[in-house]
Motif scaffolding. Structure first.
Motif, mmCIF file in Angstrom:
data_model
loop_
_atom_site.group_PDB
_atom_site.id
_atom_site.type_symbol
_atom_site.label_atom_id
_atom_site.label_comp_id
_atom_site.label_asym_id
_atom_site.label_seq_id
_atom_site.Cartn_x
_atom_site.Cartn_y
_atom_site.Cartn_z
ATOM 1 N N THR A 329 0.830 -1.202 0.000
ATOM 2 C CA THR A 329 0.000 0.000 0.000
ATOM 3 C C THR A 329 0.866 1.255 0.000
ATOM 4 O OG1 THR A 329 -1.821 -1.104 1.143
ATOM 5 C CG2 THR A 329 -1.743 1.298 1.275
ATOM 6 N N ASN A 347 -6.728 4.843 3.082
ATOM 7 C CA ASN A 347 -6.372 4.082 4.276
ATOM 8 C C ASN A 347 -7.609 3.312 4.741
ATOM 9 O OD1 ASN A 347 -5.709 3.135 6.794
ATOM 10 N ND2 ASN A 347 -5.197 5.123 7.666
ATOM 11 N N GLU A 349 -7.537 0.772 6.798
ATOM 12 C CA GLU A 349 -7.239 0.033 8.028
ATOM 13 C C GLU A 349 -8.343 0.201 9.072
ATOM 14 O OE1 GLU A 349 -4.308 -1.962 8.587
ATOM 15 O OE2 GLU A 349 -4.468 -1.773 6.420
ATOM 16 N N TRP A 370 -0.212 2.718 10.465
ATOM 17 C CA TRP A 370 -0.220 3.502 9.221
ATOM 18 C C TRP A 370 0.815 4.623 9.287
ATOM 19 C CZ3 TRP A 370 -2.892 2.868 4.638
ATOM 20 C CH2 TRP A 370 -2.772 3.920 3.722
ATOM 21 N N ALA A 380 -1.275 11.569 5.540
ATOM 22 C CA ALA A 380 -2.142 10.460 5.941
ATOM 23 C C ALA A 380 -3.592 10.768 5.583
ATOM 24 C CB ALA A 380 -2.014 10.219 7.441
ATOM 25 N N TRP A 382 -7.876 9.183 6.592
ATOM 26 C CA TRP A 382 -8.642 8.355 7.522
ATOM 27 C C TRP A 382 -10.042 8.142 6.993
ATOM 28 C CZ3 TRP A 382 -4.988 6.650 10.602
ATOM 29 C CH2 TRP A 382 -3.851 7.456 10.769
#
Length: 608
Positions: A329, A347, A349, A370, A380, A382
């Motif tokens: 990823t 992301n 996750e 992450w 990042a 979310w």
């Protein structure tokens, strides 16, 4: 005499040192009282700290009364997105499609699906959104095209330039029966069954990683790669600010030239809970995550950056849908010291690794994982939900909505909201008779279809408590309205004293604070059920999220949390919390704080 001299020199040096310490201490004391100079905040590009709102167009707002959401419907509701502070919207596909997979089977990449509106409607939406300060991101589906597309029809006819536009393969002759043809390999489609479909016209099999009507492009053909850039350029010129790149993990399959001229069978995964015709029954090592796809993605980034520079425009962003292990990823970001890739891979996750059963330590681990693996200097993101997964409150618990939204908004980087999360929408009930999702229809039956169906997460948005939740004036809608719309809807939450909508809106407003846009983070589990996330930046207020993800009340100790100073003031809290905005939270005996099950509180503290 020499001894005396050295003693004198020693005393002299000692006095000087003491004076230096005293002066230094006084100087530091003065500086400390005045406070250090505020740090210079680096300007952020428009996308680096924004909130992206995913719209599923069929289910957002119907403007013409046909029971299907459309572009004009989106235009009429942009004020809602401005009101809550959204920076960009990402729309699921709006291009011409037979709608086998509701737009993810595109037959014309250059035009708008008629039931969504016209090109003029799209241009009006872009202009209005841009005037309001909202960016427009399109869902781009480069892996495959509809079997109704001109591309496929021309390839089917072996028209020059299109012969190898898709992945074609000759049958394998059955050694026990020469008249019996066998599929080229044992590869399994994501929607069940073989990836290979026979064409009587061409007398070959074609590859489809999803439904048989979604035919996979052959990315080893330079003509395909060139056409993908043409499509990107076209919509950039129409005003698109970027793309969500769908299903990029499937761009390449194993090359038969590397395997003796045949498509190799995949080993069995050993998953005893899957049937032989279900995705995952084999390892999928020859059908997903092939290393070649990264170079294509890096080419696209180079193209997007080049278009931006040539046209003196703002940044055009690329977001990759990449369900992969953490190492693969991170390659979507690009190569450290080398080429850039997507501005970020989604992301997943928080979707794939967390549930209502997860502990505070699970949350902390998944988040740190992450941020630990993410290459230096990258951004990042979310994500708690999308059109392919059960809605956030349905996967977790309804009393966790505000805490989950708070977590998404307080973490560093980009926050992504799926439509309805701002009001805590849950999965709607869709009967087998009303089910339209191809994944459920292909793999399910009346007894088990909900295991596969994505329809419950796609039911229309709840605007108010009138007929069809204010989504449409038609007597029926393309999917049924969720039964709880009279309880959960935007109008009611705007009027309520406390609501998910009001918490969500306050959280986006909070993101303007320097501690969140530029600050550092600290996250730790305080117990099995409660964790704390702290965002801090020197000379600026500190903000902290306390979140009890458990199903019982929990008391935690803040004494060892060194980044917090009293007084702690409530900035926002869950709708079921006894604490309200502006309350002071005393640490109590030995710094102990009690939170109800699912309760989240966002605290403001003085600068550290």
């Amino acid at each position: 005499m020499m001894y005396t001299i050295w003693r004198v020199v020693g005393i002299t040096i000692g006095v000087t040192a003491v004076v230096g310490v005293v002066v230094g201490s006084l100087t530091w004391g003065i500086l400390a009282n005045r406070g250090p100079p505020p740090p210079e905040l680096k300007p952020l590009d428009w996308w680096e700290h924004t909130v992206i709102y995913q719209i599923y167009p069929r289910s957002f707002k119907d403007s013409d009364g046909d029971g299907i959401g459309d572009l004009k419907g989106i235009s009429t509701q942009l004020d809602h997105l401005v009101d809550i502070g959204i920076g960009a919207i990402w729309m699921s596909p709006i291009f011409v499609s037979p709608m086998v997979d509701f737009g993810y089977d595109i037959s014309d990449f250059y035009n708008i699906q008629a039931e969504y509106g016209t090109m003029a409607d799209f241009e009006e939406l872009v202009k209005k959104a841009h005037d309001l300060g909202i960016k427009i991101l399109l869902d781009y589906v480069p892996n495959h095209a509809s079997d109704q597309s001109e591309y496929f029809k021309r390839s089917l006819a072996r028209e020059p330039g299109y012969e190898n536009f898709f992945v074609w393969a000759d049958p394998i002759i059955d050694p026990n029966n020469a008249s019996n043809r066998l599929v080229p390999s044992n590869w399994i489609s994501e929607f069940g069954g073989s990836v290979w479909e026979w064409s009587e016209i061409r007398q070959q099999y074609y590859l489809h990683q999803f439904a048989k009507e979604q035919v996979d492009f052959n990315f080893r053909d330079p003509a395909v790669r060139n056409e993908m850039l043409n499509i990107m350029k076209y919509w950039f010129e129409k005003g698109a600010d970027g793309y969500r790149l769908d299903a990029v993990v499937h761009l390449f399959e194993a090359d038969p030239n590397d395997h003796g001229g045949v498509y190799p069978d995949e080993p069995l995964s050993g998953n005893m809970f899957l049937n032989p015709d279900q995705a995952g029954y084999t390892t999928q090592e020859y059908t997903k995550h092939l290393i070649e796809l990264y170079d294509v993605l890096y080419d696209w980034r180079e193209f997007a950056d080049g278009w931006k520079d040539e046209n003196n425009s703002e940044t055009k962003i690329l977001l990759a849908e990449a369900y992969a292990n953490i190492t693969m990823t991170m390659l979507y970001y690009g190569v450290e010291g080398g080429r850039d890739g997507a501005h970020f891979p989604f992301n997943f996750e928080l979707i794939n690794s967390l549930s209502a059963k997860s502990s505070a330590r699970d949350f902390v681990y998944v988040i740190k994982r992450w941020l630990t693996y993410m290459p230096s200097g990258r951004v990042a993101n979310w994500v708690f939900g999308n059109h392919d997964k059960n809605r956030m409150p349905s996967r977790f618990r309804t009393n966790m909505v505000d805490g989950l939204n708070s977590l998404s908004m307080l973490l560093p980087g980009v926050a992504i909201t799926y439509q309805g999360e701002e009001i805590g929408m849950r999965d709607g009930y869709v009967s087998w008779e009303d089910t339209v999702d191809v994944a459920a229809c292909n793999q399910g039956n009346p007894d088990n279809y909900l295991e596969y169906s994505r329809d419950p997460a796609r039911t229309p948005f709840h605007w108010d408590n009138t007929t069809n939740a204010g989504f449409s004036t038609n007597s029926t809608t393309w999917l049924p309205i969720a039964l709880d719309y009279t309880e959960i809807n935007l109008k009611a939450q705007k009027e309520a004293k406390r609501s998910h909508y009001k918490v969500y809106k306050s959280l986006i407003s909070l993101r303007k604070q320097p501690a969140l846009s530029h600050g550092s983070y600290h996250i730790q589990a305080l117990s099995e059920n409660t964790f704390i996330l702290i965002r801090h930046l020197i000379t600026h207020d500190t903000y902290a999220l306390l979140f009890n993800v458990g199903s019982e009340d929990d008391t935690v100790d803040l004494d060892n949390v060194t980044l917090l100073r009293e007084p702690l003031t409530v900035y926002a809290s869950s709708v079921h919390s006894s604490r309200v905005d502006g309350d002071t939270v005393p640490w109590g005996e030995r710094g102990r704080v009690t939170l109800q099950a699912g309760e989240a509180i966002v605290l403001r503290a003085p600068p550290t």
